[in-house]
Design a protein around this motif. Structure first.
Motif, PDB file in Angstrom:
ATOM      1  N   SER A 176       0.840  -1.197   0.000  1.00  0.00           N
ATOM      2  CA  SER A 176       0.000   0.000   0.000  1.00  0.00           C
ATOM      3  C   SER A 176       0.876   1.249   0.000  1.00  0.00           C
ATOM      4  O   SER A 176       2.067   1.193   0.318  1.00  0.00           O
ATOM      5  CB  SER A 176      -0.894   0.021   1.239  1.00  0.00           C
ATOM      6  OG  SER A 176      -0.109   0.218   2.406  1.00  0.00           O
ATOM      7  N   HIS A 177       0.260   2.368  -0.317  1.00  0.00           N
ATOM      8  CA  HIS A 177       0.973   3.645  -0.249  1.00  0.00           C
ATOM      9  C   HIS A 177       1.357   3.952   1.197  1.00  0.00           C
ATOM     10  O   HIS A 177       2.428   4.502   1.456  1.00  0.00           O
ATOM     11  CB  HIS A 177       0.109   4.782  -0.803  1.00  0.00           C
ATOM     12  CG  HIS A 177      -0.219   4.624  -2.246  1.00  0.00           C
ATOM     13  ND1 HIS A 177       0.732   4.593  -3.229  1.00  0.00           N
ATOM     14  CD2 HIS A 177      -1.406   4.480  -2.882  1.00  0.00           C
ATOM     15  CE1 HIS A 177       0.165   4.446  -4.401  1.00  0.00           C
ATOM     16  NE2 HIS A 177      -1.138   4.369  -4.229  1.00  0.00           N
ATOM     17  N   GLU A 178       0.486   3.590   2.110  1.00  0.00           N
ATOM     18  CA  GLU A 178       0.758   3.840   3.525  1.00  0.00           C
ATOM     19  C   GLU A 178       1.999   3.098   3.984  1.00  0.00           C
ATOM     20  O   GLU A 178       2.826   3.644   4.724  1.00  0.00           O
ATOM     21  CB  GLU A 178      -0.449   3.441   4.391  1.00  0.00           C
ATOM     22  CG  GLU A 178      -1.669   4.315   4.197  1.00  0.00           C
ATOM     23  CD  GLU A 178      -2.493   3.958   2.950  1.00  0.00           C
ATOM     24  OE1 GLU A 178      -2.299   2.856   2.370  1.00  0.00           O
ATOM     25  OE2 GLU A 178      -3.305   4.794   2.541  1.00  0.00           O
TER      26      GLU A 178
ATOM     27  N   VAL B 116       9.549   4.925   4.387  1.00  0.00           N
ATOM     28  CA  VAL B 116      10.437   5.981   3.904  1.00  0.00           C
ATOM     29  C   VAL B 116      10.430   7.204   4.838  1.00  0.00           C
ATOM     30  O   VAL B 116      11.462   7.832   5.038  1.00  0.00           O
ATOM     31  CB  VAL B 116      10.038   6.390   2.461  1.00  0.00           C
ATOM     32  CG1 VAL B 116      10.894   7.548   1.979  1.00  0.00           C
ATOM     33  CG2 VAL B 116      10.187   5.208   1.537  1.00  0.00           C
ATOM     34  N   TYR B 117       9.274   7.508   5.408  1.00  0.00           N
ATOM     35  CA  TYR B 117       9.125   8.693   6.259  1.00  0.00           C
ATOM     36  C   TYR B 117       8.523   8.306   7.606  1.00  0.00           C
ATOM     37  O   TYR B 117       7.418   8.733   7.947  1.00  0.00           O
ATOM     38  CB  TYR B 117       8.214   9.728   5.595  1.00  0.00           C
ATOM     39  CG  TYR B 117       8.621  10.084   4.191  1.00  0.00           C
ATOM     40  CD1 TYR B 117       9.719  10.901   3.957  1.00  0.00           C
ATOM     41  CD2 TYR B 117       7.923   9.588   3.089  1.00  0.00           C
ATOM     42  CE1 TYR B 117      10.101  11.227   2.667  1.00  0.00           C
ATOM     43  CE2 TYR B 117       8.303   9.911   1.803  1.00  0.00           C
ATOM     44  CZ  TYR B 117       9.386  10.726   1.588  1.00  0.00           C
ATOM     45  OH  TYR B 117       9.777  11.040   0.315  1.00  0.00           O
TER      46      TYR B 117
END
Length: 140
Positions: A128-130, A136-137
């Protein structure tokens, strides 16, 4: 392949599934100016589980040693294709669908990749994008 064809349209021929003496190469890139600086890209995926064909069945775990063997076979294939076709470059593009195994697989194949001059690029494919944003962040 579509990206590579578009990117290199003016300077190289990009072909997929080319029959070679060692089987089929996944993708080859050959300059159209007669240069010998051609390359082969061997594409492999690694996963934590295999999804059964029938709905409702439990996913089947893929052990780490199996993924390592699979990735190492990609190194062998890329090196053999490069040498057979007298190309200068050999790449293993490792698409990593694993939740936890990817970095370990990458570390385990580093030595044979160096030995056979195969450049390994691991691409982590998140669920997922999450998941990607958190990796990464991270916000503690």
């Amino acid at each position: 392949r579509v990206f590579l064809v578009a990117r290199f349209a003016e300077v190289a021929k990009v072909r997929e599934e080319v029959v070679s003496g060692n089987g089929r190469t996944d993708i080859t890139i050959q300059p159209t100016n007669g240069s010998q600086d051609a390359a082969v890209l061997e594409l492999k995926t690694i996963r934590d589980v295999r999804t059964p064909k029938r709905a409702g069945n439990i996913p089947i775990d893929i052990p780490l040693p199996t993924n390592i063997r699979w990735a190492k076979s990609g190194i062998q294939q890329a090196a053999a294709y490069r040498d057979r076709e007298r190309f200068t470059g050999a790449f293993l593009c490792l698409y990593d669908f694993c939740a936890t195994q990817g970095k370990t697989v990458e570390a385990e194949i580093a030595e044979p990749a160096i030995k056979y001059r195969v450049c390994v690029k691991r691409y982590w494919i998140t669920a997922s994008h999450e998941e990607l944003r958190e990796a990464v962040y991270p916000v503690a």
